[in-house]
Design a protein around this motif. Structure first.
Motif, PDB file in Angstrom:
ATOM      1  N   ILE A  32       0.875  -1.157   0.000  1.00  0.00           N
ATOM      2  CA  ILE A  32       0.000   0.000   0.000  1.00  0.00           C
ATOM      3  C   ILE A  32       0.920   1.217   0.000  1.00  0.00           C
ATOM      4  CG2 ILE A  32      -1.700   1.318   1.310  1.00  0.00           C
ATOM      5  CD1 ILE A  32      -2.563  -1.401   2.550  1.00  0.00           C
ATOM      6  N   MET A  33       0.600   2.204  -0.806  1.00  0.00           N
ATOM      7  CA  MET A  33       1.399   3.426  -0.879  1.00  0.00           C
ATOM      8  C   MET A  33       0.551   4.622  -0.459  1.00  0.00           C
ATOM      9  SD  MET A  33       4.326   2.335  -1.831  1.00  0.00           S
ATOM     10  CE  MET A  33       5.142   3.923  -2.081  1.00  0.00           C
ATOM     11  N   GLY A  34       1.221   5.570   0.166  1.00  0.00           N
ATOM     12  CA  GLY A  34       0.497   6.733   0.642  1.00  0.00           C
ATOM     13  C   GLY A  34       1.313   8.002   0.545  1.00  0.00           C
ATOM     14  N   PHE A  46      -2.294  12.876   6.912  1.00  0.00           N
ATOM     15  CA  PHE A  46      -2.587  12.007   5.789  1.00  0.00           C
ATOM     16  C   PHE A  46      -3.148  12.802   4.622  1.00  0.00           C
ATOM     17  CE2 PHE A  46      -4.022   8.394   3.491  1.00  0.00           C
ATOM     18  CZ  PHE A  46      -5.302   8.689   3.032  1.00  0.00           C
ATOM     19  N   VAL A  47      -2.736  12.416   3.402  1.00  0.00           N
ATOM     20  CA  VAL A  47      -3.257  13.047   2.198  1.00  0.00           C
ATOM     21  C   VAL A  47      -4.027  12.044   1.336  1.00  0.00           C
ATOM     22  CG1 VAL A  47      -2.681  14.260   0.054  1.00  0.00           C
ATOM     23  CG2 VAL A  47      -1.417  14.769   2.155  1.00  0.00           C
ATOM     24  N   ALA A  48      -3.367  10.934   0.985  1.00  0.00           N
ATOM     25  CA  ALA A  48      -3.998   9.963   0.088  1.00  0.00           C
ATOM     26  C   ALA A  48      -3.283   8.633   0.205  1.00  0.00           C
ATOM     27  CB  ALA A  48      -3.946  10.455  -1.356  1.00  0.00           C
ATOM     28  N   ARG A  49      -3.970   7.560  -0.161  1.00  0.00           N
ATOM     29  CA  ARG A  49      -3.345   6.242  -0.212  1.00  0.00           C
ATOM     30  C   ARG A  49      -3.955   5.446  -1.346  1.00  0.00           C
ATOM     31  NH1 ARG A  49      -6.570   5.497   4.731  1.00  0.00           N
ATOM     32  NH2 ARG A  49      -8.021   3.761   4.494  1.00  0.00           N
ATOM     33  N   ILE A  50      -3.245   4.374  -1.732  1.00  0.00           N
ATOM     34  CA  ILE A  50      -3.658   3.560  -2.861  1.00  0.00           C
ATOM     35  C   ILE A  50      -3.273   2.119  -2.609  1.00  0.00           C
ATOM     36  CG2 ILE A  50      -1.500   4.042  -4.125  1.00  0.00           C
ATOM     37  CD1 ILE A  50      -3.205   4.115  -6.714  1.00  0.00           C
ATOM     38  N   THR A  51      -4.127   1.202  -3.014  1.00  0.00           N
ATOM     39  CA  THR A  51      -3.820  -0.214  -2.833  1.00  0.00           C
ATOM     40  C   THR A  51      -2.707  -0.663  -3.779  1.00  0.00           C
ATOM     41  OG1 THR A  51      -5.581  -0.765  -4.401  1.00  0.00           O
ATOM     42  CG2 THR A  51      -6.136  -0.814  -2.049  1.00  0.00           C
ATOM     43  N   GLY A  52      -2.189  -1.846  -3.527  1.00  0.00           N
ATOM     44  CA  GLY A  52      -1.106  -2.371  -4.346  1.00  0.00           C
ATOM     45  C   GLY A  52      -1.464  -2.496  -5.825  1.00  0.00           C
ATOM     46  N   SER A  53      -2.689  -2.847  -6.094  1.00  0.00           N
ATOM     47  CA  SER A  53      -3.142  -2.988  -7.482  1.00  0.00           C
ATOM     48  C   SER A  53      -3.447  -1.643  -8.124  1.00  0.00           C
ATOM     49  CB  SER A  53      -4.401  -3.842  -7.525  1.00  0.00           C
ATOM     50  OG  SER A  53      -5.473  -3.158  -6.887  1.00  0.00           O
ATOM     51  N   GLY A  54      -3.671  -0.636  -7.297  1.00  0.00           N
ATOM     52  CA  GLY A  54      -4.048   0.675  -7.808  1.00  0.00           C
ATOM     53  C   GLY A  54      -5.536   0.856  -8.001  1.00  0.00           C
ATOM     54  N   ARG A  55      -6.318  -0.158  -7.685  1.00  0.00           N
ATOM     55  CA  ARG A  55      -7.756  -0.087  -7.975  1.00  0.00           C
ATOM     56  C   ARG A  55      -8.542   0.706  -6.940  1.00  0.00           C
ATOM     57  NH1 ARG A  55      -7.003  -5.446 -10.229  1.00  0.00           N
ATOM     58  NH2 ARG A  55      -7.287  -6.440  -8.206  1.00  0.00           N
ATOM     59  N   TYR A  94       5.544  13.711   1.995  1.00  0.00           N
ATOM     60  CA  TYR A  94       6.259  12.458   2.199  1.00  0.00           C
ATOM     61  C   TYR A  94       5.475  11.302   1.583  1.00  0.00           C
ATOM     62  CZ  TYR A  94       8.735  15.032   5.871  1.00  0.00           C
ATOM     63  OH  TYR A  94       9.482  15.940   6.579  1.00  0.00           O
ATOM     64  N   CYS A  95       6.176  10.401   0.940  1.00  0.00           N
ATOM     65  CA  CYS A  95       5.539   9.163   0.533  1.00  0.00           C
ATOM     66  C   CYS A  95       5.842   8.086   1.567  1.00  0.00           C
ATOM     67  CB  CYS A  95       5.972   8.721  -0.855  1.00  0.00           C
ATOM     68  SG  CYS A  95       7.734   8.448  -1.065  1.00  0.00           S
ATOM     69  N   ALA A  96       4.937   7.144   1.661  1.00  0.00           N
ATOM     70  CA  ALA A  96       5.054   6.079   2.649  1.00  0.00           C
ATOM     71  C   ALA A  96       4.579   4.767   2.042  1.00  0.00           C
ATOM     72  CB  ALA A  96       4.228   6.411   3.883  1.00  0.00           C
ATOM     73  N   ALA A  97       5.057   3.689   2.632  1.00  0.00           N
ATOM     74  CA  ALA A  97       4.694   2.356   2.141  1.00  0.00           C
ATOM     75  C   ALA A  97       4.458   1.423   3.322  1.00  0.00           C
ATOM     76  CB  ALA A  97       5.798   1.800   1.250  1.00  0.00           C
ATOM     77  N   ASP A  98       3.563   0.478   3.112  1.00  0.00           N
ATOM     78  CA  ASP A  98       3.313  -0.516   4.149  1.00  0.00           C
ATOM     79  C   ASP A  98       2.788  -1.798   3.523  1.00  0.00           C
ATOM     80  OD1 ASP A  98       3.255  -0.427   7.296  1.00  0.00           O
ATOM     81  OD2 ASP A  98       1.545  -1.646   6.643  1.00  0.00           O
ATOM     82  N   LEU A  99       3.122  -2.911   4.156  1.00  0.00           N
ATOM     83  CA  LEU A  99       2.681  -4.214   3.672  1.00  0.00           C
ATOM     84  C   LEU A  99       1.432  -4.715   4.369  1.00  0.00           C
ATOM     85  CD1 LEU A  99       6.057  -6.133   3.286  1.00  0.00           C
ATOM     86  CD2 LEU A  99       4.382  -5.712   1.476  1.00  0.00           C
ATOM     87  N   GLY A 100       0.905  -3.944   5.294  1.00  0.00           N
ATOM     88  CA  GLY A 100      -0.216  -4.405   6.093  1.00  0.00           C
ATOM     89  C   GLY A 100      -1.547  -4.335   5.373  1.00  0.00           C
ATOM     90  N   SER A 101      -2.602  -4.391   6.142  1.00  0.00           N
ATOM     91  CA  SER A 101      -3.953  -4.395   5.600  1.00  0.00           C
ATOM     92  C   SER A 101      -4.439  -2.983   5.312  1.00  0.00           C
ATOM     93  CB  SER A 101      -4.906  -5.054   6.607  1.00  0.00           C
ATOM     94  OG  SER A 101      -4.507  -6.367   6.893  1.00  0.00           O
ATOM     95  N   TRP A 102      -5.418  -2.925   4.435  1.00  0.00           N
ATOM     96  CA  TRP A 102      -6.057  -1.650   4.086  1.00  0.00           C
ATOM     97  C   TRP A 102      -7.121  -1.386   5.157  1.00  0.00           C
ATOM     98  CZ3 TRP A 102      -5.342   1.876   0.204  1.00  0.00           C
ATOM     99  CH2 TRP A 102      -6.388   2.774  -0.058  1.00  0.00           C
ATOM    100  N   TYR A 103      -6.907  -0.384   5.988  1.00  0.00           N
ATOM    101  CA  TYR A 103      -7.866  -0.099   7.046  1.00  0.00           C
ATOM    102  C   TYR A 103      -7.788   1.360   7.444  1.00  0.00           C
ATOM    103  CZ  TYR A 103      -4.154  -0.087  10.628  1.00  0.00           C
ATOM    104  OH  TYR A 103      -3.050   0.211  11.386  1.00  0.00           O
ATOM    105  N   SER A 104      -8.752   1.764   8.248  1.00  0.00           N
ATOM    106  CA  SER A 104      -8.881   3.186   8.569  1.00  0.00           C
ATOM    107  C   SER A 104      -7.684   3.735   9.330  1.00  0.00           C
ATOM    108  CB  SER A 104     -10.160   3.419   9.381  1.00  0.00           C
ATOM    109  OG  SER A 104     -10.115   2.694  10.595  1.00  0.00           O
ATOM    110  N   GLY A 105      -6.966   2.859  10.024  1.00  0.00           N
ATOM    111  CA  GLY A 105      -5.813   3.308  10.786  1.00  0.00           C
ATOM    112  C   GLY A 105      -4.672   3.843   9.938  1.00  0.00           C
ATOM    113  N   LEU A 106      -4.759   3.638   8.640  1.00  0.00           N
ATOM    114  CA  LEU A 106      -3.692   4.128   7.769  1.00  0.00           C
ATOM    115  C   LEU A 106      -3.741   5.645   7.589  1.00  0.00           C
ATOM    116  CD1 LEU A 106      -3.551   1.353   5.039  1.00  0.00           C
ATOM    117  CD2 LEU A 106      -1.907   1.809   6.863  1.00  0.00           C
ATOM    118  N   THR A 107      -4.713   6.286   8.173  1.00  0.00           N
ATOM    119  CA  THR A 107      -4.686   7.749   8.172  1.00  0.00           C
ATOM    120  C   THR A 107      -3.682   8.277   9.193  1.00  0.00           C
ATOM    121  OG1 THR A 107      -6.528   7.813   9.732  1.00  0.00           O
ATOM    122  CG2 THR A 107      -7.072   7.987   7.386  1.00  0.00           C
TER     123      THR A 107
END
Length: 125
Positions: A32-34, A46-55, A94-107
């Motif tokens: 996941i990228m943000g 937080f500004v924005a995030r996107i799943t690994g697939s980009g969908r 800043y850009c950020a990356a994580d391998l975890g799950s897509w969830y609200s805590g990513l804000t």
């Protein structure tokens, strides 16, 4: 993964910029990228995030309709297209990356493992 952000600069209000974040490694599509930003004297937000697939994408309310996050997994790069910029958008991004799950805590920035070095965006009025 190592992240390298670029594309910041000085722009007038109403203008546009595109930020890029290049990632190292072979498993970029797994992350996941943000994008986050930090204005002087303020906390990183937080500004924005996107799943690994980009969908799937998600934005903070203040940038909806103006900013677009996208990624090119073949180039190991995530982008933030910023249109109709406002002086309030001035910050280090800043850009950020994580391998975890897509969830609200990513804000929250504390829930992201990998960070780029930041690129300064200055919007003049």
């Amino acid at each position: 993964v190592q992240l390298q952000a670029s594309g910041g600069g000085l722009v007038q209000a109403g203008g546009s910029l595109r930020l890029s974040c290049a990632a190292s490694g072979r498993t970029f599509s797994s992350y996941i990228m943000g994008w986050f930003r930090q204005a002087p004297g303020k906390e990183r937000e937080f500004v924005a995030r996107i799943t690994g697939s980009g969908r799937i994408t998600y934005y903070t309310d203040s940038v909806k309709g103006r900013f677009t996050i996208s990624r090119d997994n073949a180039k190991n790069t995530v982008y933030l297209q910023m249109n109709t910029l406002e002086p309030e958008d001035t910050a280090v991004y800043y850009c950020a990356a994580d391998l975890g799950s897509w969830y609200s805590g990513l804000t929250s920035p504390k829930n992201w493992r990998y960070w780029g070095q930041g690129t300064l965006v200055t919007v003049s009025s």
